[in-house]
Design a protein around this motif. Structure first.
Motif, mmCIF file in Angstrom:
data_model
loop_
_atom_site.group_PDB
_atom_site.id
_atom_site.type_symbol
_atom_site.label_atom_id
_atom_site.label_comp_id
_atom_site.label_asym_id
_atom_site.label_seq_id
_atom_site.Cartn_x
_atom_site.Cartn_y
_atom_site.Cartn_z
ATOM 1 N N ASN A 72 9.447 77.695 91.165
ATOM 2 C CA ASN A 72 9.626 76.431 90.455
ATOM 3 C C ASN A 72 8.647 75.423 91.049
ATOM 4 O O ASN A 72 7.934 75.695 92.009
ATOM 5 N N TRP A 73 8.615 74.234 90.466
ATOM 6 C CA TRP A 73 7.632 73.233 90.891
ATOM 7 C C TRP A 73 7.900 72.736 92.308
ATOM 8 O O TRP A 73 6.964 72.452 93.056
ATOM 9 N N ASN A 74 9.157 72.618 92.705
ATOM 10 C CA ASN A 74 9.454 72.183 94.075
ATOM 11 C C ASN A 74 9.014 73.233 95.085
ATOM 12 O O ASN A 74 8.552 72.891 96.170
ATOM 13 N N GLU A 94 5.941 67.395 88.074
ATOM 14 C CA GLU A 94 6.921 68.391 87.615
ATOM 15 C C GLU A 94 8.040 68.567 88.643
ATOM 16 O O GLU A 94 9.221 68.689 88.271
ATOM 17 N N LYS A 106 10.372 65.579 88.405
ATOM 18 C CA LYS A 106 11.231 65.680 87.215
ATOM 19 C C LYS A 106 12.342 66.704 87.454
ATOM 20 O O LYS A 106 13.484 66.478 87.051
ATOM 21 N N GLU A 107 12.030 67.804 88.118
ATOM 22 C CA GLU A 107 13.082 68.768 88.486
ATOM 23 C C GLU A 107 14.148 68.083 89.333
ATOM 24 O O GLU A 107 15.352 68.310 89.140
ATOM 25 N N ASP A 108 13.716 67.249 90.274
ATOM 26 C CA ASP A 108 14.663 66.541 91.140
ATOM 27 C C ASP A 108 15.558 65.601 90.345
ATOM 28 O O ASP A 108 16.760 65.511 90.604
ATOM 29 N N GLU A 138 16.408 65.952 87.236
ATOM 30 C CA GLU A 138 17.317 66.818 86.479
ATOM 31 C C GLU A 138 18.435 67.366 87.362
ATOM 32 O O GLU A 138 19.514 67.691 86.870
ATOM 33 N N ARG A 139 18.195 67.446 88.669
ATOM 34 C CA ARG A 139 19.233 67.897 89.612
ATOM 35 C C ARG A 139 20.105 66.740 90.097
ATOM 36 O O ARG A 139 20.955 66.919 90.948
#
Length: 135
Positions: free
Chosen positions: A3-5, A85, A88-90, A92-93
């Protein structure tokens, strides 16, 4: 697939090396910073709220900070997308905007990287408007 992270936090090799060839504003032989994604993320986090910096300004500031004359334009493009990205994942979490890298202070609606984001340009535009920055 990472994933991006995961990509953001993968240890990379940063360094300054001579530019291999002249491309755009980068002249062959200049000391060039090849940053890691984490270095780009850290720098973006240092940009104060309500302050914008274009990609060229970011590249220049990073280079100076690391004792180089220029920053690799290809690497910076890739890492800007990774930073955005991952942020944005963060979100969304459940992380707050204050806890993520404010990539919208560098990316805007005209930046090539913005058009490549999986979540589109609307999020960038919303955050820029919220901080009083140009779209």
């Amino acid at each position: 697939m990472k994933n991006w992270n995961d990509r953001l936090n993968t240890p990379g090799i940063s360094g300054v090396k001579p530019t291999p060839r002249t491309v755009g504003d980068v002249v062959e032989g200049q000391p060039m910073l090849v940053p890691t994604a984490r270095q780009v993320d850290d720098f973006i986090r240092s940009i104060p709220e309500g302050v914008e910096m274009d990609v060229r300004g970011l590249r220049t500031a990073l280079a100076i900070e690391h004792g180089a004359e220029v920053t690799c334009p290809v690497t910076i493009g890739y890492h800007l997308r990774t930073v955005a990205e991952a942020a944005k994942e963060d979100v969304e979490r459940g992380m707050t905007l204050r806890d993520i890298a404010p990539f919208w202070r560098v990316l805007d609606g005209k930046t090539t990287t913005t058009r490549k984001l999986s979540f589109g340009a609307e999020f960038v535009a919303t955050q820029r408007k919220r901080e009083g920055l140009k779209p």
